[in-house]
Design an enzyme around this catalytic site. Structure first.
Site, PDB file in Angstrom:
ATOM      1  N   LYS A 112      -2.129  11.508   6.588  1.00 37.80           N
ATOM      2  CA  LYS A 112      -1.764  11.297   5.195  1.00 37.80           C
ATOM      3  C   LYS A 112      -2.202  12.450   4.300  1.00 37.80           C
ATOM      4  O   LYS A 112      -1.653  12.646   3.218  1.00 37.80           O
ATOM      5  CB  LYS A 112      -2.332   9.972   4.701  1.00 37.80           C
ATOM      6  CG  LYS A 112      -1.915   8.799   5.599  1.00 37.80           C
ATOM      7  CD  LYS A 112      -1.383   7.644   4.851  1.00 37.80           C
ATOM      8  CE  LYS A 112      -0.676   6.584   5.673  1.00 37.80           C
ATOM      9  NZ  LYS A 112      -1.355   6.074   6.870  1.00 37.80           N
TER      10      LYS A 112
HETATM   11  C1  LIG Z   1      -0.573   5.324   7.824  1.00 37.39           C
HETATM   12  C2  LIG Z   1      -0.860   5.524   9.244  1.00 37.39           C
HETATM   13  C3  LIG Z   1       0.112   5.251  10.220  1.00 37.39           C
HETATM   14  C4  LIG Z   1       1.456   4.667   9.877  1.00 37.39           C
HETATM   15  O1  LIG Z   1       2.241   5.541   9.108  1.00 37.39           O
HETATM   16  P1  LIG Z   1       3.517   4.970   8.319  1.00 37.39           P
HETATM   17  O2  LIG Z   1       4.020   6.129   7.526  1.00 37.39           O
HETATM   18  O3  LIG Z   1       3.019   3.856   7.460  1.00 37.39           O
HETATM   19  O4  LIG Z   1       4.469   4.502   9.338  1.00 37.39           O
HETATM   20  C5  LIG Z   1      -0.203   5.547  11.528  1.00 37.39           C
HETATM   21  N1  LIG Z   1      -1.404   6.039  11.884  1.00 37.39           N
HETATM   22  C6  LIG Z   1      -2.365   6.307  10.968  1.00 37.39           C
HETATM   23  C7  LIG Z   1      -3.670   6.827  11.411  1.00 37.39           C
HETATM   24  C8  LIG Z   1      -2.121   6.052   9.623  1.00 37.39           C
HETATM   25  O5  LIG Z   1      -3.069   6.318   8.716  1.00 37.39           O
END
Ligand SMILES: *Cc1c(COP(=O)(O)O)cnc(C)c1O
Length: 464
Positions: A112
């Site tokens: 993220k």
């Molecule tokens: C947010 C997240 C996901 C999922 O991502 P999306 O965009 O919601 O599908 C997977 N793995 C980790 C570690 C995350 O923080």
């Protein structure tokens, strides 16, 4: 570039508007009117270029002339300078034709950071130009909140409220949010699930008076700018492995369908791609939907991959809009079904068209744990539980013949973010990287609130 809502009643928006609004006025999600396309030669030219330069080239067509090129270049540089690895998003080979794309070298150790750090730059610039303030209200299953807080801490024009489900994020995840003490950062532990947190945020958005009163903006993956920023690493990974001459399948640990939709965007922009494979944990709504065509949220179950403990996969609406040929009336109809009956069903031909491009597999808790153990035994490497879910899905996709060529699995978090789960599976406790080693000694700051819309609004109003 102009944007329109998946539900058709909010159109002609600029990039800046979409960035600041997050959700469209009609409750839909924004999509660009058309997909910009990059030529083979352009994609080829990404090979060996620094990540920030590729990022600028990929996001520029979505921004158009709203931000001058030299300013965008500096924003990309500033955002991606904060990664601890010189390749920003390095690849490691884990099988004869399998790679992991490591997206965990940012300041909060999960993918993220890629989108959020750029979003922070974009907000600061755009709000500064307009001399406006924004109140960000976001729900997190653990990683979004930390990344948003890290990217927005101390910004003059942005106030940040992050809701997380009490007791359902790892202690490391929580501390990355709650040990930040800048006055513009507010953490709220909600007595409920992530889906409850997300529902609260959606309802606050839907209340126009409240939204206007606080100047509300979104950083959840419904925000188009995040998706756009995440398309970049599909290009950098493909070109460093021999793309665009060679097409890859991508396996993506999925919750809200944001990261995998970014892969779809890269494909629409011209990146040759084989299968896009959804990987879920026991919260397998997307697997069930792709199997049988009915999208039916169930009770969220707790797993060792908490960032994917999601049953309402918001960005799926963007894919449905695409599959329906942008028929906004039909999208709105399905969303009404969901609201009124708790489910919607895709027609056979729509489902078939989605299945041409997407596959989906779920990993059970024992499968996820055993994958962490096996990778450690075979390579000495510790992987986090979300990445393990991805590798289980990749294995299932190969076993069923859905993936036969080269494949890249997204490694979405650092194992040290989930030390208990990793230790239980491997007997080894992953260490936090330098810079975070005193995390457990820092002081925490957060409020605990019930899952109650009125109380939440009051809290935010009085603190903003
Ligand atoms: C947010 C997240 C996901 C999922 O991502 P999306 O965009 O919601 O599908 C997977 N793995 C980790 C570690 C995350 O923080």
């Amino acid at each position: 570039m102009r944007y329109l809502s998946t539900r058709g009643h909010d159109t002609g928006r600029s990039f800046t508007e979409v960035l600041l609004k997050g959700l469209a006025d009609d409750g839909g999600l924004f999509l660009p009117e058309t997909w910009p396309s990059l030529s083979r030669e352009q994609i080829d030219s990404f090979t060996g270029r620094p990540y920030a330069e590729v990022a600028q080239a990929v996001v520029a067509p979505f921004i158009g002339d709203e931000i001058p090129a030299d300013i965008l270049r500096e924003m990309c540089k500033a955002a991606y300078r904060r990664f601890a690895h010189p390749a920003t998003a390095p690849l490691t080979q884990v099988g004869p034709t399998d790679w992991l794309l490591e997206l965990s070298h940012g300041p909060t150790l999960a993918f993220k950071d890629f989108a959020m750090l750029l979003l922070g730059q974009l907000f600061e610039h755009v709000l500064g130009e307009k001399n406006e303030r924004l109140t960000i209200v976001g729900a997190t299953s653990g990683d979004t909140g930390a990344a948003a807080i890290e990217a927005l801490r101390g910004l003059a024009n942005v106030n940040v409220f992050i809701l997380h489900p009490e007791g359902r994020v790892s202690e490391t995840q929580r501390r990355m949010m709650t040990c930040v003490h800048e006055a513009n950062i507010h953490n709220i532990a909600v007595q409920g699930t992530f889906d409850d947190c997300q529902a609260l945020v959606k309802e606050m958005f839907a209340d126009e008076t409240f939204r206007a009163e606080i100047g509300m903006g979104a950083i959840n993956s419904i925000n188009w700018a995040r998706i756009m920023a995440q398309a970049v690493y599909y290009f950098t990974s493909a070109t460093s492995l021999g793309g665009p001459a060679r097409a890859f399948s991508y396996v993506v640990p999925t919750g809200n369908f944001g990261d995998i939709f970014a892969g779809y965007v890269a494909k629409r922009m011209g990146l040759p791609m084989d299968v896009l494979c959804v990987a879920t944990n026991a919260n397998d709504i997307l697997v069930r939907t792709l199997d049988a065509g009915t999208y039916l949220p169930q009770e969220t179950v707790r797993t060792v991959s908490p960032s994917m403990d999601i049953q309402v996969s918001s960005n799926f609406e963007r894919l449905i809009s695409e599959a329906l040929g942008r028929d906004s009336g039909a999208v709105a109809h399905l969303m009404r079904d969901l609201k009124q009956t708790g489910a919607f069903t895709l027609s056979d031909n729509i489902l078939a068209s989605i299945r041409e491009e997407f596959a989906a597999y779920a990993a059970s808790e024992p499968e996820c744990e055993s994958m962490m153990g096996r990778v450690c035994d075979l390579t000495g490497r510790l992987i986090d539980p979300h990445t393990a879910v991805g590798l289980v899905a990749a294995e299932k996709a190969r076993a069923s013949g859905r993936i036969s060529g080269p494949a890249v699995t997204l490694s979405t978090a650092h194992p040290a973010k989930f030390p208990d789960a990793v230790e239980a599976a491997t007997g080894k406790r992953p260490e936090l990287p330098a810079g975070l080693q005193d995390l457990f000694e820092r002081e925490e700051r957060f409020s605990v609130l019930p899952n109650d819309l009125a109380i939440m609004k009051q809290h935010i109003l009085s603190a903003s």
